[in-house]
Design a protein around this motif. Structure first.
Motif, PDB file in Angstrom:
ATOM      1  N   GLN A 198       0.844  -1.202   0.000  1.00 11.77           N
ATOM      2  CA  GLN A 198       0.000   0.000   0.000  1.00 11.77           C
ATOM      3  C   GLN A 198       0.871   1.241   0.000  1.00 11.77           C
ATOM      4  O   GLN A 198       0.631   2.188  -0.740  1.00 11.77           O
ATOM      5  N   ARG A 199       1.922   1.228   0.814  1.00  8.66           N
ATOM      6  CA  ARG A 199       2.833   2.378   0.898  1.00  8.66           C
ATOM      7  C   ARG A 199       3.548   2.614  -0.427  1.00  8.66           C
ATOM      8  O   ARG A 199       3.564   3.730  -0.931  1.00  8.66           O
ATOM      9  N   VAL A 200       4.148   1.572  -0.996  1.00  5.47           N
ATOM     10  CA  VAL A 200       4.939   1.768  -2.215  1.00  5.47           C
ATOM     11  C   VAL A 200       4.065   1.997  -3.444  1.00  5.47           C
ATOM     12  O   VAL A 200       4.506   2.602  -4.415  1.00  5.47           O
ATOM     13  N   ALA A 201       2.810   1.549  -3.393  1.00  6.20           N
ATOM     14  CA  ALA A 201       1.898   1.773  -4.515  1.00  6.20           C
ATOM     15  C   ALA A 201       1.326   3.177  -4.496  1.00  6.20           C
ATOM     16  O   ALA A 201       0.683   3.606  -5.447  1.00  6.20           O
ATOM     17  N   GLY A 202       1.545   3.889  -3.396  1.00  9.79           N
ATOM     18  CA  GLY A 202       1.072   5.263  -3.316  1.00  9.79           C
ATOM     19  C   GLY A 202      -0.400   5.381  -3.010  1.00  9.79           C
ATOM     20  O   GLY A 202      -1.034   6.375  -3.351  1.00  9.79           O
ATOM     21  N   ILE A 203      -0.951   4.379  -2.351  1.00  6.20           N
ATOM     22  CA  ILE A 203      -2.359   4.443  -1.973  1.00  6.20           C
ATOM     23  C   ILE A 203      -2.443   5.182  -0.641  1.00  6.20           C
ATOM     24  O   ILE A 203      -1.699   4.897   0.291  1.00  6.20           O
ATOM     25  N   ILE A 235      -4.719  -6.477  -6.170  1.00  5.85           N
ATOM     26  CA  ILE A 235      -4.949  -5.132  -6.713  1.00  5.85           C
ATOM     27  C   ILE A 235      -3.671  -4.299  -6.600  1.00  5.85           C
ATOM     28  O   ILE A 235      -3.268  -3.627  -7.546  1.00  5.85           O
ATOM     29  N   LEU A 236      -3.039  -4.358  -5.432  1.00  2.08           N
ATOM     30  CA  LEU A 236      -1.810  -3.591  -5.220  1.00  2.08           C
ATOM     31  C   LEU A 236      -0.697  -4.065  -6.151  1.00  2.08           C
ATOM     32  O   LEU A 236       0.014  -3.263  -6.765  1.00  2.08           O
ATOM     33  N   LEU A 237      -0.545  -5.379  -6.279  1.00  2.00           N
ATOM     34  CA  LEU A 237       0.495  -5.919  -7.158  1.00  2.00           C
ATOM     35  C   LEU A 237       0.224  -5.578  -8.619  1.00  2.00           C
ATOM     36  O   LEU A 237       1.156  -5.276  -9.367  1.00  2.00           O
ATOM     37  N   SER A 238      -1.031  -5.588  -9.021  1.00  3.24           N
ATOM     38  CA  SER A 238      -1.371  -5.208 -10.398  1.00  3.24           C
ATOM     39  C   SER A 238      -1.011  -3.758 -10.669  1.00  3.24           C
ATOM     40  O   SER A 238      -0.482  -3.424 -11.731  1.00  3.24           O
ATOM     41  N   ARG A 239      -1.291  -2.903  -9.701  1.00  5.16           N
ATOM     42  CA  ARG A 239      -0.954  -1.483  -9.857  1.00  5.16           C
ATOM     43  C   ARG A 239       0.560  -1.314 -10.009  1.00  5.16           C
ATOM     44  O   ARG A 239       1.029  -0.568 -10.866  1.00  5.16           O
ATOM     45  N   LEU A 240       1.321  -2.018  -9.186  1.00  5.57           N
ATOM     46  CA  LEU A 240       2.781  -1.908  -9.253  1.00  5.57           C
ATOM     47  C   LEU A 240       3.330  -2.524 -10.536  1.00  5.57           C
ATOM     48  O   LEU A 240       4.280  -2.008 -11.122  1.00  5.57           O
TER      49      LEU A 240
END
Length: 174
Positions: free
Chosen positions: A92-97, A135-140
């Motif tokens: 969540q942190r590294v994805a910028g959420i 979802i987070l991994l897809s965004r990254l």
């Protein structure tokens, strides 16, 4: 008088030693395998005798990947418990959420005494880690980022089994 050789082992936990014993070849091989997305490096277990610099190896991997724009190293701490929640929070942190997005997982608020405690879905064991982490991994992945998860000093527990099961599912989903 004969020169005395210094002991290369440091009894201090988590500190980077002054002397590193023959890790460069293994480090280079491992980092090359990761960067070329060689499947045999997708999941790695580093195990050698106590005091053989496993933690130093992990720190070297972390520092090397932090120098690259397309890699993110997320360190999980087995002693803090709930590895899946730690992973989700790190992603969540590294994805910028934003924190607001994270707080969407709050199911209810319980007022206890003078304070207000948020009862997260985690506490009621209803976080859908598979969906949220995916979802987070897809965004990254869309950002061209690769993730390496490091866990030092792992011991088998229900938490580790849950993490392993979710990790296997995520690998299957690519």
């Amino acid at each position: 008088m004969e020169a005395k050789m210094l002991n290369p082992f440091m009894p201090n936990f988590g500190r980077f030693p002054k002397i590193i014993i023959d890790q460069q070849e293994a480090l280079t091989d491992y980092l090359t395998g990761l960067q070329t997305h060689d499947a045999k490096y997708q999941t790695s277990l580093v195990y050698v005798t106590r005091g053989s610099r496993k933690t130093v190896f992990l720190l070297n991997v972390q520092r090397s990947l932090e120098e690259l724009d397309n890699w993110i190293f997320i360190r999980l701490n087995n002693g803090q418990g709930d590895l899946l929640f730690q992973l989700m929070h790190g992603l969540q942190r590294v994805a910028g959420i934003s924190l607001v997005d994270l707080l969407k997982s709050v199911k209810s608020l319980n007022i206890m005494g003078k304070g207000i405690t948020g009862q997260a879905l985690q506490e009621s064991q209803q976080i859908d880690y598979d969906e949220y982490i995916s979802i987070l991994l897809s965004r990254l992945k869309k950002q061209g980022k690769s993730i390496l998860i490091g866990i030092d000093e792992i011991e088998i527990s229900d938490d580790v089994r849950a993490f392993g099961s979710e990790y296997q599912t995520l690998i299957g989903d690519e």
